[in-house]
Enzyme design. Structure first.
Site, PDB file in Angstrom:
ATOM      1  N   TYR A 122      -7.293   9.298  -5.409  1.00 38.53           N
ATOM      2  CA  TYR A 122      -6.892  10.609  -5.910  1.00 38.53           C
ATOM      3  C   TYR A 122      -5.461  10.532  -6.424  1.00 38.53           C
ATOM      4  CZ  TYR A 122      -6.079  15.483  -6.550  1.00 38.53           C
ATOM      5  OH  TYR A 122      -5.786  16.694  -7.142  1.00 38.53           O
ATOM      6  N   GLN A 136     -11.406  20.321  -4.188  1.00 39.53           N
ATOM      7  CA  GLN A 136     -12.780  20.156  -4.691  1.00 39.53           C
ATOM      8  C   GLN A 136     -13.074  18.703  -5.072  1.00 39.53           C
ATOM      9  OE1 GLN A 136     -10.462  22.237  -5.816  1.00 39.53           O
ATOM     10  NE2 GLN A 136     -10.268  22.204  -8.029  1.00 39.53           N
ATOM     11  N   ASN A 148      -1.233  17.630  -2.793  1.00 37.84           N
ATOM     12  CA  ASN A 148      -0.570  18.792  -2.186  1.00 37.84           C
ATOM     13  C   ASN A 148      -1.222  19.133  -0.842  1.00 37.84           C
ATOM     14  OD1 ASN A 148      -2.966  20.118  -2.744  1.00 37.84           O
ATOM     15  ND2 ASN A 148      -2.158  21.209  -4.530  1.00 37.84           N
ATOM     16  N   SER A 155       7.859  13.918  -0.127  1.00 37.69           N
ATOM     17  CA  SER A 155       8.529  12.615  -0.241  1.00 37.69           C
ATOM     18  C   SER A 155       9.928  12.680   0.372  1.00 37.69           C
ATOM     19  CB  SER A 155       8.610  12.248  -1.719  1.00 37.69           C
ATOM     20  OG  SER A 155       8.958  10.899  -1.872  1.00 37.69           O
ATOM     21  N   GLN A 177      15.397  11.156  -5.376  1.00 34.20           N
ATOM     22  CA  GLN A 177      14.467  11.722  -4.405  1.00 34.20           C
ATOM     23  C   GLN A 177      14.448  13.240  -4.505  1.00 34.20           C
ATOM     24  OE1 GLN A 177      12.426   9.789  -2.528  1.00 34.20           O
ATOM     25  NE2 GLN A 177      11.432  11.760  -2.312  1.00 34.20           N
ATOM     26  N   HIS A 218      12.136  15.216  -6.931  1.00 35.36           N
ATOM     27  CA  HIS A 218      10.674  15.236  -6.759  1.00 35.36           C
ATOM     28  C   HIS A 218      10.144  16.644  -6.559  1.00 35.36           C
ATOM     29  CE1 HIS A 218       8.711  11.418  -6.937  1.00 35.36           C
ATOM     30  NE2 HIS A 218       9.648  10.822  -6.250  1.00 35.36           N
ATOM     31  N   GLU A 243      10.094   7.492   4.778  1.00 39.88           N
ATOM     32  CA  GLU A 243       9.162   6.906   3.806  1.00 39.88           C
ATOM     33  C   GLU A 243       9.884   5.788   3.035  1.00 39.88           C
ATOM     34  OE1 GLU A 243       8.264   9.586   0.653  1.00 39.88           O
ATOM     35  OE2 GLU A 243       6.518   8.444  -0.055  1.00 39.88           O
ATOM     36  N   HIS A 244      11.054   6.125   2.487  1.00 43.69           N
ATOM     37  CA  HIS A 244      11.867   5.129   1.781  1.00 43.69           C
ATOM     38  C   HIS A 244      13.194   4.969   2.516  1.00 43.69           C
ATOM     39  CE1 HIS A 244       9.513   7.272  -1.397  1.00 43.69           C
ATOM     40  NE2 HIS A 244       9.247   6.034  -1.790  1.00 43.69           N
ATOM     41  N   ASP A 267       9.192   2.446  -6.861  1.00 41.70           N
ATOM     42  CA  ASP A 267       8.314   3.513  -7.346  1.00 41.70           C
ATOM     43  C   ASP A 267       7.467   3.017  -8.508  1.00 41.70           C
ATOM     44  OD1 ASP A 267       9.269   5.356  -5.545  1.00 41.70           O
ATOM     45  OD2 ASP A 267      10.772   6.181  -6.894  1.00 41.70           O
ATOM     46  N   GLU A 303     -19.604  -4.363  36.212  1.00 44.42           N
ATOM     47  CA  GLU A 303     -19.630  -3.090  35.483  1.00 44.42           C
ATOM     48  C   GLU A 303     -21.006  -2.434  35.618  1.00 44.42           C
ATOM     49  OE1 GLU A 303     -18.093  -3.376  31.465  1.00 44.42           O
ATOM     50  OE2 GLU A 303     -16.040  -3.636  32.184  1.00 44.42           O
ATOM     51  N   HIS A 312     -26.850  -6.636  30.450  1.00 45.21           N
ATOM     52  CA  HIS A 312     -25.807  -7.437  29.802  1.00 45.21           C
ATOM     53  C   HIS A 312     -25.727  -8.820  30.464  1.00 45.21           C
ATOM     54  CE1 HIS A 312     -24.557  -3.672  28.021  1.00 45.21           C
ATOM     55  NE2 HIS A 312     -23.543  -4.230  27.395  1.00 45.21           N
TER      56      HIS A 312
END
Lengths: 431, 431
Positions: free
Chosen positions: A124, A186, A209, A233, A255, A258, A322-323, A356, A410, A415
């Site tokens: 995506y 969707q 999002n 981010s 940054q 963004h 993240e960075h 990036d 057990e 087994h």
């Protein structure tokens, strides 16, 4: 930017706090979207695209000739840049390809671990003011390298109701064939359940999002794998007296531009450097097209004065960015101590924007402290590791009694039997 | 067992169907448990343990001397078996330890990928009629090998209100120090939010019932990583004329004895072998202590007659079994074609129980078709991979223009600036 002079771990809470973002509130609304797609497939997909994107795509599925034609529309400069980035991403990711591991654990007990591509993956890439073709490269290239058989890309239509050509070109360079012009929850629902047009996949990856995030969470509850939770981010820059203030300011602003919810943290050992960086931020901000966004983001951001690089690294690991940019000539003294981060940029000549786009590392990275437990997208993301074992007579003799003893303790008699039958057949081959 | 003579892909749906198990129905009740622990910590933990386990543990936290004392209580035979299993698990998992990868992607652009242990992990081992000490080994050994700093084990009290000694001994052998006598959704909640006694962790792993599964799903929505969705255990056995019917029957029964919801699938190329295996099942079943459970499980199970091993493998990959046994002397002809499975057992001398206990592979494996996208627990489970990049002047010259071109085409001017400032500083070192 709020200013904190770090004194003790008590200050940590204020530094590492992210804006509360609870996509769980969206779950009921997103569940409704998921249900519609599950029940009505393509019809619901077209209806919801008109509703949310305000456009009716001519066709959900992008035809092969549209993908091919993309190369005639975009500039050769951009084509070359995309190709260079793609080559670097390929090189770094193909080096990650895991080898089959074979171990004779004990004589006659041969175990192996083999990485096998996930058959069907759904990528995506969100829409936005501009086409995010770099995210197409970052998701599609490792998927193709891993050998995933069915790779589906969903991305929403732009205002003209279509997928922008640079994205199609990036998809073409990466080797994608199945591109669908749908977005939002969707699209995630379509890849989770399958529709007449869009295949159901085993794993869904990529940013988005809060609706997309909520949909991925619901997909996970359905048993579909996902890459990681997604949030705004963020970057943490560690600076000292060896940093270049103009470069640090540019990195913080890259940054901040963004989105208004971007997180920007500066951890610096020197007050005079902080002043110099702030001055640079003011100057560089003036001429940015996304000045308003960056200004908003900076309001939520924090500068922390620390006593040394060690303390800076402690704060960074607590924040789990993240960075992480270690904008110091002395980066080697602390870079081995990074324990929590998505991707790390070392020295004064390594801006986040390198990663990036074109250094070869992936830019799909864990946010909101997920770097404590999640990796960014890498070759593992598109594979699973299957173990194999093959035991000989000698191996049965070596581990057979241990297995049956453990099974009996057990209280799993069958087994134990499964091993004891083999053990007996070897000890008494005539019976 | 239902019998299907496989004819076409139309038959697949019936073969791969699992009993519907929707732990989502439990989410509201489990959410309430989670909220109680979040709000009231240890008090809620003790209250819920009394309510659900019907016992009041003397202390949530197991003291060090209790762990040490376990070795004086259990038989030396069991101790040796546990130690042998632990040694094999250590050997196979330590061989998986990922090496740091370093690549000069293009001259002056140095990228690396380093695996770093997740700092805090929470292991869950369910209770049961008997102590599941093998699961302690399977989760704790790789966590210790990976270098996780804080490893928490939660397991419910038995009817005597305590953690059985064999589990403590396994934990001791694995090197665990923090063991808590709590179970169910409340234990997962405690590790998700932290209580006065139990630390909050970054990732939660291990099997459990539907309540535990639902709690792990809710933990995931909170941003805590989890290993994989869990469902009833399952095995698919591929057999042909070279299989030993007694061994195949024993393997099927060892899966069937797990629980009434266990899934057992036999895919065989020969009707006479199917008859021989069924006869063996009848005989072996008679003397099993867990005969009633196994009989119930077999009712939901399926035998599929196929024309050859290729077709058998196609069915297995479609089913994506947790455990796959290729009980044939010709296993090498099809084992390279396994694409979806948790762990694979090759040949007539390799029962599933070998991997359940002591071959060295992990027994915490993906069920309910999750093997299409998830790996079993392995060293990766306890680590994240962090990427690093360091760019020299030469590197900036090599990728600088591509980065700025891409950034400008994504309308991210500040991203471009961050690279252009570096590029300019190199091209015009005096300014």
């Amino acid at each position: 930017m709020q200013y904190i002079q770090y004194q003790s771990e008590k200050d940590l809470e204020r530094i590492i706090a992210r804006p509360t973002l609870d996509s769980n509130d969206l779950l009921p609304a997103v569940q409704e979207i998921m249900n519609k797609i599950k029940t009505n497939g393509d019809n619901a997909l077209i209806e919801l695209t008109e509703k949310f994107d305000g456009t009716k795509p001519r066709s959900i599925c992008i035809e092969k000739d549209q993908i091919e034609a993309s190369s005639t529309v975009i500039s050769s400069e951009l084509k070359q840049a995309i190709e260079l980035a793609a080559a670097n991403i390929k090189k770094f990711h193909s080096a990650q390809n895991p080898k089959t591991l074979e171990v004779e654990v004990t004589p006659g007990v041969n175990c192996s671990q083999k990485a096998v591509a996930i058959e069907k993956v759904g990528l995506y890439v969100p829409g936005g003011t501009a086409p995010l073709f770099s995210s197409v490269l970052m998701l599609a290239i490792p998927a193709v390298l891993a050998g995933c058989k069915e790779i589906v890309l969903c991305t929403p239509p732009n205002r003209q109701g279509k997928v922008p050509e640079p994205m199609l070109y990036a998809a073409k360079v990466a080797g994608l064939k199945k591109i669908y012009c749908v977005g939002g929850a969707q699209a995630i629902a379509a890849m989770t359940f399958g529709t007449e047009t869009i295949p159901k996949v085993d794993k869904i990856l990529g940013p988005g999002n809060q609706y997309v995030t909520a949909a991925k969470q619901l997909a996970f509850l359905q048993g579909t794998a996902i890459d990681m939770p997604a949030g705004p981010s963020e970057v943490l820059v560690i600076a000292d007296e060896t940093s270049n203030p103009a470069f640090v300011a540019a990195d913080l602003l890259s940054q901040a531009e963004h989105g208004v919810d971007s997180q920007v943290i500066l951890v610096c050992t020197s007050n005079s450097q902080i002043r110099a960086i702030n001055k640079e931020i003011e100057q560089q901000l003036e001429i940015l097209p996304r000045k308003l966004i960056a200004t908003e983001a900076l309001k939520n951001s924090t500068t922390v004065l620390v006593s040394d690089l060690e303390e800076a690294m402690f704060i960074s690991n607590s924040y789990a960015p993240e960075h992480l940019i270690i904008a110091s000539e002395n980066f080697e003294s602390i870079s081995p101590k990074v324990t929590n981060a998505g991707s790390v940029f070392l020295g004064n000549l390594t801006p986040e924007s390198a990663g990036d786009y074109a250094s070869g590392t992936n830019h799909t990275l864990p946010t909101n402290m997920a770097a404590r437990a999640f990796s960014g997208v890498n070759m593992d993301t598109f594979m699973k590791k299957i173990t194999f074992q093959q035991i000989t007579e000698k191996g049965v003799q070596n581990i057979g009694e241990a297995v049956s003893t453990m099974a009996l303790n057990e209280e799993l008699q069958a087994h134990a039997n499964a091993m004891l039958l083999r053990l007996n057949s070897i000890q008494n081959p005539l019976t």
